[in-house]
Design a protein around this motif. Structure first.
Motif, short mmCIF file in Angstrom:
data_model
loop_
_atom_site.label_atom_id
_atom_site.label_comp_id
_atom_site.label_asym_id
_atom_site.label_seq_id
_atom_site.Cartn_x
_atom_site.Cartn_y
_atom_site.Cartn_z
N ALA A 64 -16.64 -73.17 -96.75
CA ALA A 64 -15.65 -72.35 -97.45
C ALA A 64 -16.22 -71.03 -97.93
O ALA A 64 -15.49 -70.08 -98.18
CB ALA A 64 -15.07 -73.14 -98.63
N ALA A 65 -17.56 -70.96 -98.10
CA ALA A 65 -18.18 -69.72 -98.57
C ALA A 65 -18.32 -68.68 -97.46
O ALA A 65 -18.62 -67.52 -97.74
CB ALA A 65 -19.55 -70.02 -99.17
N LEU A 66 -18.12 -69.07 -96.18
CA LEU A 66 -18.23 -68.14 -95.07
C LEU A 66 -16.97 -67.30 -94.93
O LEU A 66 -15.90 -67.66 -95.44
CB LEU A 66 -18.49 -68.92 -93.77
N SER A 67 -17.12 -66.22 -94.21
CA SER A 67 -15.97 -65.38 -93.91
C SER A 67 -15.08 -66.10 -92.89
O SER A 67 -15.52 -67.02 -92.20
CB SER A 67 -16.44 -64.04 -93.35
N PRO A 68 -13.82 -65.72 -92.77
CA PRO A 68 -12.91 -66.41 -91.83
C PRO A 68 -13.43 -66.42 -90.39
O PRO A 68 -13.29 -67.43 -89.69
CB PRO A 68 -11.61 -65.61 -91.95
N ARG A 69 -14.08 -65.36 -89.94
CA ARG A 69 -14.58 -65.33 -88.57
C ARG A 69 -15.68 -66.38 -88.37
O ARG A 69 -15.71 -67.11 -87.36
CB ARG A 69 -15.11 -63.94 -88.24
N TYR A 70 -16.60 -66.48 -89.32
CA TYR A 70 -17.67 -67.48 -89.20
C TYR A 70 -17.14 -68.89 -89.40
O TYR A 70 -17.69 -69.85 -88.85
CB TYR A 70 -18.77 -67.18 -90.20
N GLN A 71 -16.11 -69.06 -90.18
CA GLN A 71 -15.50 -70.38 -90.33
C GLN A 71 -14.94 -70.87 -89.00
O GLN A 71 -15.10 -72.04 -88.62
CB GLN A 71 -14.41 -70.34 -91.39
N VAL A 72 -14.28 -69.98 -88.26
CA VAL A 72 -13.75 -70.34 -86.94
C VAL A 72 -14.89 -70.71 -85.99
O VAL A 72 -14.82 -71.70 -85.24
CB VAL A 72 -12.90 -69.20 -86.37
N GLY A 73 -15.98 -69.95 -86.02
CA GLY A 73 -17.13 -70.26 -85.17
C GLY A 73 -17.74 -71.61 -85.49
O GLY A 73 -18.12 -72.36 -84.60
N ALA A 74 -17.85 -71.93 -86.79
CA ALA A 74 -18.41 -73.22 -87.19
C ALA A 74 -17.53 -74.37 -86.73
O ALA A 74 -18.02 -75.41 -86.25
CB ALA A 74 -18.60 -73.26 -88.71
N VAL A 75 -16.21 -74.21 -86.83
CA VAL A 75 -15.30 -75.26 -86.39
C VAL A 75 -15.39 -75.47 -84.89
O VAL A 75 -15.42 -76.62 -84.39
CB VAL A 75 -13.86 -74.91 -86.82
N VAL A 76 -15.49 -74.37 -84.12
CA VAL A 76 -15.60 -74.50 -82.66
C VAL A 76 -16.91 -75.19 -82.28
O VAL A 76 -16.95 -76.06 -81.39
CB VAL A 76 -15.50 -73.11 -82.01
N ALA A 77 -18.02 -74.82 -82.94
CA ALA A 77 -19.31 -75.45 -82.63
C ALA A 77 -19.28 -76.95 -82.94
O ALA A 77 -19.77 -77.77 -82.15
CB ALA A 77 -20.42 -74.77 -83.43
N LEU A 78 -18.71 -77.33 -84.08
CA LEU A 78 -18.60 -78.75 -84.41
C LEU A 78 -17.74 -79.50 -83.40
O LEU A 78 -18.05 -80.64 -83.03
CB LEU A 78 -18.02 -78.90 -85.82
N ALA A 79 -16.68 -78.87 -82.93
CA ALA A 79 -15.82 -79.52 -81.93
C ALA A 79 -16.56 -79.73 -80.61
O ALA A 79 -16.45 -80.79 -79.98
CB ALA A 79 -14.56 -78.69 -81.70
N VAL A 80 -17.35 -78.75 -80.19
CA VAL A 80 -18.11 -78.88 -78.94
C VAL A 80 -19.14 -80.01 -79.06
O VAL A 80 -19.30 -80.83 -78.15
CB VAL A 80 -18.78 -77.55 -78.59
N VAL A 81 -19.84 -80.06 -80.20
CA VAL A 81 -20.84 -81.12 -80.40
C VAL A 81 -20.17 -82.50 -80.40
O VAL A 81 -20.67 -83.46 -79.81
CB VAL A 81 -21.61 -80.88 -81.70
N ALA A 82 -19.03 -82.60 -81.07
CA ALA A 82 -18.33 -83.89 -81.11
C ALA A 82 -17.89 -84.34 -79.73
O ALA A 82 -18.03 -85.52 -79.37
CB ALA A 82 -17.12 -83.79 -82.05
N VAL A 83 -17.38 -83.41 -78.91
CA VAL A 83 -16.96 -83.77 -77.55
C VAL A 83 -18.15 -84.20 -76.71
O VAL A 83 -18.09 -85.19 -75.95
CB VAL A 83 -16.22 -82.58 -76.90
N ALA A 84 -19.29 -83.49 -76.84
CA ALA A 84 -20.48 -83.85 -76.06
C ALA A 84 -21.00 -85.23 -76.46
O ALA A 84 -21.38 -86.03 -75.59
CB ALA A 84 -21.57 -82.79 -76.26
N VAL A 85 -21.02 -85.54 -77.75
CA VAL A 85 -21.49 -86.85 -78.21
C VAL A 85 -20.58 -87.96 -77.69
O VAL A 85 -21.04 -89.00 -77.22
CB VAL A 85 -21.59 -86.86 -79.75
N CYS A 86 -19.28 -87.75 -77.79
CA CYS A 86 -18.34 -88.76 -77.30
C CYS A 86 -18.49 -88.97 -75.79
O CYS A 86 -18.44 -90.12 -75.30
CB CYS A 86 -16.91 -88.36 -77.64
#
Length: 348
Positions: free
Chosen positions: A126-148
């Protein structure tokens, strides 16, 4: 006259009747002075506090009674009466209330209504800017898909044969092998119940041009001696030879013919291990070069516990492989020896 005569109005002080305090006082006028409390350590009797509380002091009582104050007379000369501490406490309390004493220690003043509180600082994503928040969410989604996807591939590799493994078995094997290979040999359904000893020997060309065959080197026994008594054995000593032999057995048929590319790769792996171990043991000797190697395995069943009642054969099973040429692996060694021999001949 009796000292306890109630009809007498005389005051019996230190100097007797009619002492230095002056003439006898009437009973109605002496009562206020007798009920006035003397000064104590807990509640000081000051003129301001008495006046504020509405209680006249001793001097006021004397003046009201018309008794002149003699030299050396003190307020302590007034006899104490029952309830003096309570009266003194009441005087002190009243004086404190009238004088506006400060609040007791530890009292907290309430914040005035309508005061805005500062917002709590933001932490984490929540402390990040909106652009970095979107990047963090995309990175977490990619890692989750790879693990699954990885967990699903490993599951299909270990699961019994089914429709998915029949149609997409090649994709699963390409993903799992060789880094993520799994097996069931430690747990059910097929625990390892055999001792396998892997041995190797070599044909060596000596410096005189002769060919000699070495004896059998028990590579498994060498690893066992290196592990025995070592609290932190290396991964190579524990698993290199064992995994290489399991790899070979799984990728060859009953006639020791390789099945696909993995079979050929397993043979190359075993040849290189044999050359490393033979060189460590000095099998070729001075000036000698290993030309071919041959493996064999000796398998013995682990004896079951007496209470199981199970009967197994105690005769070892020997599997002897054909001779493998190691010319491709030893070509560099031969060229180096030839060059050294040429240099020695030129020097001569």
């Amino acid at each position: 006259m009796d000292a306890y005569d109630k009809g007498s109005d005389a005051r019996h002080g230190q100097d007797g009747p009619g002492g230095p305090a002056g003439p006898d006082l009437p009973e109605s006028e002496a009562d206020p002075a007798e009920t006035t409390a003397p000064e104590t350590d807990g509640a000081p009797d000051t003129a301001g506090a008495r006046e504020a509380a509405g209680v006249p002091g001793v001097a006021g009582v004397r003046e009201a009674a018309g008794v002149p104050e003699a030299a050396g007379a003190h307020e302590a000369d007034v006899p104490e009466t029952a309830g003096v501490p309570e009266v003194a406490g009441a005087e002190a309390a009243g004086a404190a209330e009238v004088a506006g004493a400060p609040e007791a220690a530890g009292a907290v003043r309430a914040a005035p209504p309508g005061t805005a509180q500062p917002p709590a600082p933001r932490t984490g994503v929540a402390a990040l800017s909106p652009r970095y928040q979107v990047g963090a969410v995309v990175a977490l989604a990619v890692v989750a898909v790879a693990v699954c996807a990885h967990i699903g591939m490993v599951f299909l590799h270990l699961a019994p044969s089914n429709t998915l493994t029949k149609q997409h078995g090649d994709v699963v094997e390409e993903w799992v092998f060789p880094e993520f290979e799994q097996n069931w040999k430690l747990f059910a359904p097929n625990p390892l119940q055999q001792n396998v000893s892997v041995q190797v020997r070599a044909e060596v060309s000596t410096a005189d041009g002769e060919i000699r065959t070495t004896g059998w080197y028990d590579l498994s026994a060498e690893d066992g001696r290196a592990i025995d008594g070592n609290p932190l054995p290396s991964h190579t000593q524990q698993n290199e030879l064992r995994r290489a032999w399991d790899f070979f057995v799984a990728s060859h048929d009953s006639d020791d013919r390789p099945v696909g590319l993995r079979g050929t790769l397993s043979e190359t792996y075993l040849r290189r291990i044999a050359l490393l171990r033979l060189d460590r043991d000095g099998a070729a000797g001075p000036g000698g070069v290993v030309e071919r190697v041959q493996y064999r395995s000796r398998t013995t069943n682990v004896e079951p516990p007496p209470w199981s009642g199970e009967k197994v054969s105690d005769r070892p099973t020997v599997r002897e492989l054909p001779w493998w040429s190691v010319a491709a692996e030893t070509r560099g060694a031969k060229s180096g020896q030839a060059g050294q021999a040429a240099r020695e001949g030129g020097a001569a």
